[in-house]
Design an enzyme around this catalytic site. Structure first.
Site, PDB file in Angstrom:
ATOM      1  N   TYR C 133       0.834  -1.212   0.000  1.00 20.74           N
ATOM      2  CA  TYR C 133       0.000   0.000   0.000  1.00 20.74           C
ATOM      3  C   TYR C 133       0.867   1.260   0.000  1.00 20.74           C
ATOM      4  O   TYR C 133       0.858   2.032  -0.943  1.00 20.74           O
ATOM      5  CB  TYR C 133      -0.907   0.020   1.234  1.00 20.74           C
ATOM      6  N   SER C 134       1.613   1.482   1.099  1.00 18.24           N
ATOM      7  CA  SER C 134       2.356   2.739   1.260  1.00 18.24           C
ATOM      8  C   SER C 134       3.416   2.919   0.181  1.00 18.24           C
ATOM      9  O   SER C 134       3.965   1.945  -0.339  1.00 18.24           O
ATOM     10  CB  SER C 134       3.065   2.769   2.612  1.00 18.24           C
ATOM     11  N   GLU C 249      -8.137  -3.322  10.739  1.00 21.47           N
ATOM     12  CA  GLU C 249      -6.834  -2.942  11.268  1.00 21.47           C
ATOM     13  C   GLU C 249      -6.972  -1.954  12.410  1.00 21.47           C
ATOM     14  O   GLU C 249      -6.226  -1.981  13.377  1.00 21.47           O
ATOM     15  CB  GLU C 249      -5.988  -2.333  10.136  1.00 21.47           C
TER      16      GLU C 249
END
Lengths: 388, 351, 388, 351
Positions: C133-134, C249
């Site tokens: 993702y990041s 999360e």
């Protein structure tokens, strides 16, 4: 003639700092009214005028003014000593806006006529001044002020409202920041105007604060006519003049005196409540004390700047944040220690030293007035740290 | 305004009963104007409202029906206290409910019905010093810190292992005003009439927890006012609620309130579920410690966030901070209760 | 057949919660490798794969997946019990991105072919997944990600870089958020893509963190060709899918387990260092403990939401802030208590429980990952408090 | 970068001497690359650089000229330490300066010249346990927490009222790596050679203050890196240094550093001005308490402000935090020093 009475203002500057300190201390101890030491609240004019006149009579009302204007003509170091001694003895703060704010401004920016007219009246106590800066919608954003002064013949016509005007109900004159050019950018259309509070159209309404005290006021201006001659300095340059004076306020608000005073009171309270053996207290107190001593060390570095006659940088905002938040923490510990006494309006057992709630409430606005601590942090991040 | 974070530990039945109690509070707890008007006077509360509270069954809310009470639980008492806290209701309901619980447990049947009806005001004078959770039982000791004592008709005192009732008129009382506009009474008490025995500590715990709930209600109310201020006040040409530093301070305030609600409602549910003595007391201590501390932090943050206006007596946020100054230490402050929590609550074995 | 071996996944749901808890507990205690309890650092695949396969063999790898896909089919309450028991025993976290992130996403959004292909390979341990993702310039502002996937025939061509990819060096598949429409507003041009990490053009570079551990990696994509069939869900709808998963999360990061574990370690350290009599320690510890218990109470309220199958609101961000900052405070106290041992790389006296520095450093990023606490506070102020 | 807030309590002469010391540090303390390269090895520092330091007169900076030192003051030693802290210089200068001061005071003249020249590395093994400010004088006690002990040629020990010198090779030593890349040595020591007597506590105070200054230099360096990051890193299309929450955290960091500098420089000036024993020790305690705590707070804030990057070993801010973990407790941590400050520093009479 004894050593106290024999020292005239003119001679004080010849003394070394420690001798000066002792001369001041002895006179204060002899002259200051015992019942006014460490007053729990800011005093009104009716209460502190005897002390005002005693200072005036002695010629010690205005330590920072030049001799030729009737001040003591002290250099920065002796001015600081003078203030320290007043604080040490727990002297009440006078209605001092004329002395510390307006006087220096008139001396620096005023015409000869203004100097000749206004300065003696401060020294004599005939004029008691208050400061009209903040407005209901211009607190942190002072430069957005809207109280207007429109020229009309030889006069300005003032309309608007000021707020948080300290002891306005005691004052007979007010110095104002007013908008004289509505079209200019906000800092640039502001002028500095002196207003006789007996002029028709002025209404003063005290604000009761959380201490149930009327230290602050609202002041309303409804078509108030003010002679043009009462404008100080250049038209539309009032902002810069006021700002120059505020740098004094920034170090004043960073002085450790409030925290030092509160810590002494905490110690006395802790003895009374017998909490030195409590697990949390000794370490909490030690922390406050180290915080205070470190603040004093930092404050001393700024005092040194003043002593050398140098300008204070934007980083002086640090002092105000540190001092006000320490003052608050100390008083928060007071409430913890006081237990069920924490809410009492009057001092415990009639002992003025044991007034946890009073100290606690007085500490609350210290992070708000003089530029909120949020504003001070903005100043540090932008003007000191260079953040965008 | 929904203030719930997650789902409270109450069954659907209890949740409904709690809702009813909250609704019943609306008539009396409808804003702070009444509290404001009564400030700094003696007795500082209204005898009429007191009778109304009796009529609504509030004074005996948690007193068993057999003793003339409403027979509801701790959770309902907390919900009611919370609503009272929102409006800073000055009547000494928590103190009187403590007396009612003790009188009922002692089997007293003379003054209790009058108390429950709101005709008498019986306050318990259990404390001889500040910073204690231990009731004083010495008959000659001066009793202190009795909230709203100027309005009491009777005082109830633990003396030895007995409860004694004494008429207020027979006592030497002084009243010291407090920053919330109420007062604390100091008493020198003559010998009273023995009215039986009751366990005092569990009743004090319930009063402590109700006080925590009152503080919780106050926190939510003052925070709601503050959020309104942040959403409307402008500086520098912007709504101040857009400044991130203020947003984050508001978020932190929310965290304190959320933790406080979780602790208070958990303790209430545990007491109602018949938690063991130590376990229940430990939870109450945790809840009161949290509430006492959070109330100060929230009150301070709200005054700061409202700036100069927050420091005026006219603006309501200051009323809540000053109430917190008085109630944070009542029935034990944060440090005292944390210490008791540690003493009562053994830790799980190490993993 | 004994009580443990005799309970098949299908039967577990019939047990009451407490019986289920005991069944799980006994099996874990019997099956879990003792040397892997409470590992000081996140384990690599080589270390935790035996445990992965033990769970897989037992059929207990995927508690939340439906039975028909090979999961345990547990309801929310039993899933929580299952997790609590793993944590209670100090079980290492597996390479679980396939289990908790990708699997549920494929089950919800994947095609039948995708389900049939990928789910069994997670269960068998053939595919070990990581999450991409990041990106270097898209941390807090994840939606600004720039790794692109451009269609070319039956394939996408992926170019860009991911960072903070947990255990990428252990994984053979990665699920990516990629930009598939450069012209759209930033959340709207993002898709969800599954990529075989053995495809040419992928480079993994471990990042050494302050623990001197290689838990995170950078992953570089240089013209990596990925079959179009590996797109999950609708084109350009990847953001919403990923966001739905992130709500899991957020409660996971708010679980009190880290703080609870740290507090136990602090207690052991305090005993070893003999500081219970120190004035500051008892009150500090009591504060941490109350903070932890109150966090547990608050966490329980959110667990109740999950148990009732309701969606979590934005206010769940509270948990993450409270837990991560408490975790940090507890470990900061550890360092104070440890004195000169505070800097040691290895546990004190070889006792894994006495590792103040390790715990302290592990706590540092907890306020950064999973959305920094600054971002969480933004979420609360805007989405919970309704500030503008 | 000007980091001064106000004017330091040094005379113009001293300020000039301090500037010269700082300038002399530039050759050795020129960034963290060297420190980084030496991490996690034994002895973890460079013998060449050690000799250079000797040549520059640093090891004996505050040793009287009559004993072969440079005869400078505490303020100069603090300025030097601060510069070393900026670059995380790993050589054990503060520990060796402590030994040099003790040897000089004892009138030792054999090893001292070699130490001052950077040919020997003499470290003082004064500690037998964590969390103490009291030197151990028991000859049989294991000595602990000797920073960079693997590089020592000799150890100096207080034994009874004597100082003993022992060759490193004669000791049983174990070395434990620390997060800053250095190590702490544990020693079992045979009987050594008596080298005279010296007062240990004042010398330990000077080491504590120099450590505070080292931490101060580190704080300023890591904060400068962090400000650079805040001024350049973008998220949400903006430089992150424009976010008010980060600005205010940075401002708070600045406050910690300013207080630390004020405390350290005040203590140095007081010691140089010949402050009384208790007064000087109290000021040192205040300065070390402030530095120990501030270094952790500043280090943590900088890691947080740099986000994920701050948590990588590659980025320098993490090096400073890990150095602070080791040095915050060295020569006494914050709680210990605050307690000593309270014990040594009576308060002014009440007003």
């Amino acid at each position: 003639m004894n050593a106290i009475a024999g020292v005239e203002p003119q001679g004080l500057d010849l003394l070394d700092d420690e001798s000066f300190r002792m001369v001041v201390r002895r006179w204060i101890e002899a002259a200051y009214p015992a019942e006014l030491r460490n007053p729990p609240k800011r005093l009104h004019w009716a209460e502190n005028r005897p002390w005002y006149f005693k200072l005036a009579e002695k010629g010690w009302l205005c330590p920072g003014w030049p001799l030729e204007h009737g001040g003591m003509g002290l250099g920065p170091t002796k001015q600081i000593v003078f203030t320290e001694e007043l604080e040490r003895h727990g002297c009440a703060r006078c209605n001092d806006h004329g002395i510390i704010m307006l006087g220096p401004l008139v001396i620096r920016y005023g015409t000869e006529e203004q100097k000749a007219h206004f300065l003696p009246k401060i020294l004599s106590g005939e004029h008691v001044w208050c400061q009209g800066y903040s407005e209901p919608n211009s607190g942190s954003d002072l430069a957005s002020l809207r109280t207007s002064a429109i020229p009309d013949g030889d006069e300005y016509v003032v309309n608007g409202q000021k707020i948080w005007t300290t002891l306005a109900q005691d004052a007979n004159w007010i110095f104002l920041l007013v908008r004289t050019d509505a079209a200019a950018k906000k800092q640039e259309g502001i002028s500095f105007l002196l207003v006789d509070m007996t002029t028709p159209g002025i209404t003063v309404r005290p604000i009761i604060n959380l201490e149930m005290h009327d230290e602050f006021c609202e002041v309303f201006f409804d078509n108030v006519r003010v002679p043009r001659a009462n404008l100080v300095g250049q038209l539309n340059k009032g902002w810069d003049m006021a700002k120059a004076l505020l740098s004094f306020e920034r170090i004043y608000l960073g002085s450790p005196r409030q925290s030092a005073y509160a810590l002494t009171r905490l110690r006395q309270l802790a003895e009374r409540m017998n909490v030195w053996e409590e697990p949390f207290f000794a370490s909490t107190y030690a922390r406050h004390r180290c915080d205070l001593e470190d603040l004093k060390a930092l404050y001393g570095r700024y005092v040194e700047v003043l002593k050398r006659g140098q300008p204070l940088g934007a980083d002086v905002s640090q002092l105000k944040i540190i001092q006000s938040e320490l003052f608050q923490r100390i008083t928060e510990t007071m409430l913890e220690v006081a237990g069920e006494n924490a809410g009492l309006m009057e001092p415990m057992e009639g002992n003025r030293n044991l007034s946890p709630a009073g100290q606690y409430i007085q500490a609350r606005p210290s992070t708000i007035y003089g530029g909120t601590n949020e504003i001070q942090r903005n100043i540090i991040s932008k003007n000191v740290l260079g953040l965008p | 305004m929904s203030t719930e974070a997650g789902i409270a530990p109450f069954s659907e039945d209890r949740a409904e009963s709690i809702r009813m109690v909250r609704d019943s509070a609306a008539g009396i707890a409808d804003g702070v104007a009444r509290a404001r008007a009564l400030r700094f006077s003696l007795p500082g509360f209204s005898a009429d409202v007191w009778r109304q509270m009796g009529g609504l069954g509030w004074i005996g809310l948690a007193v068993p029906e057999a003793a003339g009470g409403s027979g509801l639980g701790v959770a309902e008492m907390c919900a009611l206290s919370e609503e009272l806290g929102r409006s800073l209701v000055p009547e000494p309901l928590i103190g009187a409910a403590l007396s009612a619980a003790l009188l009922a447990a002692a089997g007293e049947a003379e003054i209790l019905p009058r108390l429950l009806a709101g005709e008498a005001v019986v306050l318990t004078a259990w404390q001889d010093r500040a910073n204690t959770l231990t009731p004083c039982t010495d008959p000659s000791a001066t009793r202190r810190f009795i909230a709203m004592g100027a309005g009491a008709t009777h005082f109830l005192l633990p003396v030895g292992d007995q409860l004694q009732l004494v008429e207020a008129g027979a006592c030497e009382a002084t009243h010291e005003l407090t920053h919330d506009g109420g007062h604390l009474t100091t008493l020198r008490v003559p010998a009273g009439r023995a009215v039986g025995k009751a366990e005092i500590l569990p009743a004090l715990d319930r009063a402590a927890l109700a006080t925590a709930a009152y503080l919780l209600g106050g926190m939510e109310a003052t925070f709601a006012l503050t959020l309104d201020y942040l959403r409307t006040r402008q500086q520098f040409g912007k709504i101040i609620g857009t400044f991130q530093a203020l947003q984050h301070r508001a978020a932190d305030t929310k965290l304190h309130i959320a933790l406080c609600r979780a602790a208070v409602e958990q303790a209430a549910a545990a007491l109602d579920a018949g938690a063991g003595a130590d376990e229940g007391a430990a939870m109450v201590s945790r809840a009161k410690a949290r509430a006492s501390e959070a109330a100060m932090l929230v009150g301070q943050a709200c005054v700061q966030l409202c700036g100069g206006v927050g420091y005026t007596d006219d603006y309501d946020v200051g009323l809540y901070l000053r109430k917190a100054m008085v109630l944070a230490p009542a029935y034990g402050g944060a440090a005292l209760h944390r210490a008791r929590f540690m003493a009562l609550s053994p830790e799980a074995e190490d993993a």
